[in-house]
Scaffold this active site. Structure first.
Site, short mmCIF file in Angstrom:
data_model
loop_
_atom_site.label_atom_id
_atom_site.label_comp_id
_atom_site.label_asym_id
_atom_site.label_seq_id
_atom_site.Cartn_x
_atom_site.Cartn_y
_atom_site.Cartn_z
N CYS A 8 0.86 -1.19 0.00
CA CYS A 8 0.00 0.00 0.00
C CYS A 8 0.90 1.24 0.00
O CYS A 8 2.12 1.12 -0.14
CB CYS A 8 -0.99 -0.02 1.17
SG CYS A 8 -0.25 0.03 2.80
N ARG A 14 -3.14 -0.51 5.66
CA ARG A 14 -3.82 -1.61 4.95
C ARG A 14 -2.93 -2.83 4.71
O ARG A 14 -3.34 -3.96 5.00
CB ARG A 14 -4.36 -1.10 3.60
CG ARG A 14 -5.45 -0.08 3.75
CD ARG A 14 -5.71 0.66 2.45
NE ARG A 14 -4.56 1.48 2.06
CZ ARG A 14 -4.45 2.12 0.91
NH1 ARG A 14 -5.42 2.03 0.02
NH2 ARG A 14 -3.38 2.85 0.64
N ASP A 122 -8.35 4.00 1.78
CA ASP A 122 -7.24 4.23 2.70
C ASP A 122 -7.75 4.83 4.02
O ASP A 122 -8.21 5.96 4.06
CB ASP A 122 -6.24 5.19 2.05
CG ASP A 122 -4.91 5.18 2.77
OD1 ASP A 122 -4.89 4.81 3.96
OD2 ASP A 122 -3.90 5.53 2.14
P1 4NP Z 1 -1.60 2.94 4.05
O1 4NP Z 1 -2.10 4.37 4.59
O2 4NP Z 1 -1.13 3.17 2.65
O3 4NP Z 1 -2.82 2.07 4.10
O4 4NP Z 1 -0.51 2.50 4.99
C1 4NP Z 1 -1.31 5.52 4.62
C2 4NP Z 1 -0.40 5.72 5.65
C3 4NP Z 1 0.37 6.88 5.68
C4 4NP Z 1 0.20 7.83 4.70
C5 4NP Z 1 -0.71 7.64 3.68
C6 4NP Z 1 -1.46 6.47 3.64
N1 4NP Z 1 0.98 9.05 4.75
O5 4NP Z 1 0.64 9.98 4.02
O6 4NP Z 1 1.95 9.10 5.50
#
Ligand code: 4NP
Length: 194
Positions: A8, A14, A122
């Site tokens: 992800c 996720r 997300d």
């Molecule tokens: P993930 O969610 O892709 O499901 O782990 C996110 C975690 C952090 C960030 C964006 C999405 N971020 O912008 O740091």
């Protein structure tokens, strides 16, 4: 050994959820020696950070821990994966940019394995970790069905090939697909096929 990599954007919400749930299923099926599971980010934004508390909470409700899991960015060793599983379209786009035409495994969104053309939203942006958990575990029921099929297959070896064909014709959950593949690659199954 079947290698599965969940991917992800940040690798804190996720993909670690999918990794931890899938690992738990694989352990319960006694297939840990046959399936290698990992997760990674397409960005370096959370590099070295632990799993998000929202993901931890949802997993804790079903008794799954995330000790030793930290965000890391995709690297060239990940090209060895048989399955690179993204959560949304931008993950897939970024994974493909990273691969840049090199040889690797199958690249798909997790819910494609459930026959759904839908992304896993997300929770970093939605704040809705419950929905993420529902989506990531969506195919758990199918997984249970496949676990039953494994047992039938193991009991009735002559039925193995027809069952495999029927099974492959249905829209299988990702988890089931991998568990099934690993079960088929087990020595006893290989011997049964000969
Ligand atoms: P993930 O969610 O892709 O499901 O782990 C996110 C975690 C952090 C960030 C964006 C999405 N971020 O912008 O740091």
């Amino acid at each position: 050994m079947v290698k599965v990599l969940f991917v992800c954007l940040g690798n804190i919400c996720r993909s670690p959820m999918a990794e931890a749930i899938f690992r738990d299923m694989v352990e319960k099926e006694g297939l840990s020696e046959k399936i290698q599971i990992d997760s990674a980010a397409t960005s370096s934004w959370e590099h070295g950070n632990p799993v998000h508390s929202g993901t931890r909470k949802e997993l804790a409700k079903v008794g799954i821990g995330v000790e030793g899991m930290y965000s890391r960015i995709l690297n060239d060793n990940d090209l060895e994966a048989d399955y690179i599983v993204g959560m949304d379209d931008s993950n897939i786009e970024n994974i493909k940019k990273f691969i840049a035409g090199r040889k690797t495994g199958e690249v798909k969104k997790l819910l494609e394995y459930a026959g759904e053309d839908r992304i896993i939203d997300d929770p970093w942006y939605t704040g809705d970790f419950k929905t993420t958990f529902k989506d990531v575990t969506k195919e758990y029921i199918s997984m249970c069905h496949s676990a039953i099929i494994f047992r039938i297959v193991k009991l009735y070896v002559p039925m193995l090939i027809p069952l495999k064909v029927i099974y492959c014709q249905t829209q299988m959950a990702f988890y089931s697909l991998i568990l099934f593949q690993a079960a088929l690659s087990a020595t006893d199954m290989a011997l049964a096929l000969n």
